[in-house]
Design an enzyme around this catalytic site. Sequence first.
Site, PDB file in Angstrom:
ATOM      1  N   ASP A 159       0.830  -1.208   0.000  1.00 23.63           N
ATOM      2  CA  ASP A 159       0.000   0.000   0.000  1.00 23.63           C
ATOM      3  C   ASP A 159       0.869   1.266   0.000  1.00 23.63           C
ATOM      4  OD1 ASP A 159      -2.443   1.321   0.074  1.00 23.63           O
ATOM      5  OD2 ASP A 159      -3.229   0.082   1.695  1.00 23.63           O
ATOM      6  N   ASP A 219      -9.868   3.582  -3.624  1.00 21.70           N
ATOM      7  CA  ASP A 219     -10.573   2.400  -3.077  1.00 21.70           C
ATOM      8  C   ASP A 219     -11.976   2.249  -3.652  1.00 21.70           C
ATOM      9  OD1 ASP A 219      -8.313   2.208  -1.591  1.00 21.70           O
ATOM     10  OD2 ASP A 219      -9.340   2.057   0.332  1.00 21.70           O
TER      11      ASP A 219
HETATM   12  C1  GLA Z   1      -5.979   1.224   1.470  1.00 29.03           C
HETATM   13  C2  GLA Z   1      -6.088   0.245   0.315  1.00 29.03           C
HETATM   14  C3  GLA Z   1      -7.207  -0.738   0.588  1.00 29.03           C
HETATM   15  C4  GLA Z   1      -6.930  -1.489   1.890  1.00 29.03           C
HETATM   16  C5  GLA Z   1      -6.749  -0.493   3.040  1.00 29.03           C
HETATM   17  C6  GLA Z   1      -6.242  -1.178   4.297  1.00 29.03           C
HETATM   18  O1  GLA Z   1      -7.090   2.039   1.574  1.00 29.03           O
HETATM   19  O2  GLA Z   1      -6.302   0.919  -0.886  1.00 29.03           O
HETATM   20  O3  GLA Z   1      -7.343  -1.660  -0.464  1.00 29.03           O
HETATM   21  O4  GLA Z   1      -5.792  -2.271   1.728  1.00 29.03           O
HETATM   22  O5  GLA Z   1      -5.803   0.509   2.702  1.00 29.03           O
HETATM   23  O6  GLA Z   1      -6.015  -0.289   5.334  1.00 29.03           O
END
Ligand code: GLA
Length: 404
Positions: A159, A219
């Site tokens: 990430d 996301d």
């Molecule tokens: C980010 C990523 C998500 C997930 C969250 C976990 O937002 O884009 O897919 O992995 O972190 O905290």
Amino acid sequence: MPNTFSRPQRLVTLFSTLFILLCCASAAYGLDNGLARTPPMGWNSWNKFACEGLNEKVVRETADTIVANGMKDAGYQYVNLDDCWQTSRDADGNIVVDAAKFPTGIKALADYIHSKGLKMGIYSDAGMLTCAKRPGSIGHEYQDALQYAKWGIDYLKEDWCSTLPNQNAESSYTLMRDALADATKKTGHPILFSLCEWGSHQPWLWAGPVGNTWRSTGDIQDCWDCKKDWGGNGVTAIIDLLDPIYSYAGPGHWNDPDMLEVGNGGMSTEEDRSHFSLWALLAAPLLSGNDIAHMSADTRSILLNKEVIAIDQDPMGIQGHRVKKDGDLEVWSKQLADGGRAVILLNRSKASAKVSANWADIGFPDTLQASVRDLWAAKDLGKLSGSYSATVPSHGVVMLRVKP
Ligand code: GLA
């Protein structure tokens, strides 16, 4: 200058040059770890279980279900922990597992998942902290990669939270790529590398030789057409962002529109079916993100449609794209290895409507006779030429396989 080569010599030279060009052109682009020749398939904990719900019991139950309900046979392979499996680092800098969530530890869990014939994924972050404020990997890349390989981890999602001001995405991810390659060299254990910097640094332009997949968007939200200020997107906003970058995907290196929301309750069955169809046409990683041990029959039938999965997994590895737009009515097409096309008639409007795909839209001559199969009705529609039209429900798709 006189040509001093004989004809056979010239032919040999010509063929060698062609061979080198072909060999090196295909080797030059894309990460050469041999993984993800088709988009990865599996499950990830985040969309349903987030931080609070993640634990060993859920993961073991999920692995059992993938085997028992036919998902493994349909191609789902990776069982991936997302954020919150880790708590801190010990005095030697080793990553410490959350023992309350994972009492038997990661190695035992990986062994269990492998005993089912599946593979295991884990999550980290290129910055100081993960998005849920657990330790990130910055400064520990080689140490973490080796630890993952020793545990038997097969897949790493990395990430982009809590990165340093001006931290360079390409060099950060390249560092972890090299750390993973080094760990593989030491243990013989390959690890698929999944970049997750949400498309903020246009990874499609540079990540081909760095990662096997790269998140191209923020996301995913469990909704059809919502759009959040901070970059979260529903299904339609994501496909609009994926359309112009289709040419960057290919075997070993894929655009990633994020994990599936199918079965998580925010969308109707019709919308979930469209979401899954579009991800398959986009040659996206198919990582289910729901509680598969307790899913409905409708959800199960979506995730297990093998003819739709075959579109995603087509060996030619071409990402599909939009070929026609008439207001809310669209046609999307993906070229397939057998010379055919996967075609989606998409209706984004609030009422059902007729959508038509002309052969010219999908790169076929008008007169071509092609067999048309409806992949959700599982029905052959005969040999047709010129075009195909269907009435498509609101927010729905008709998904076809058209083969000359
Ligand atoms: C980010 C990523 C998500 C997930 C969250 C976990 O937002 O884009 O897919 O992995 O972190 O905290």
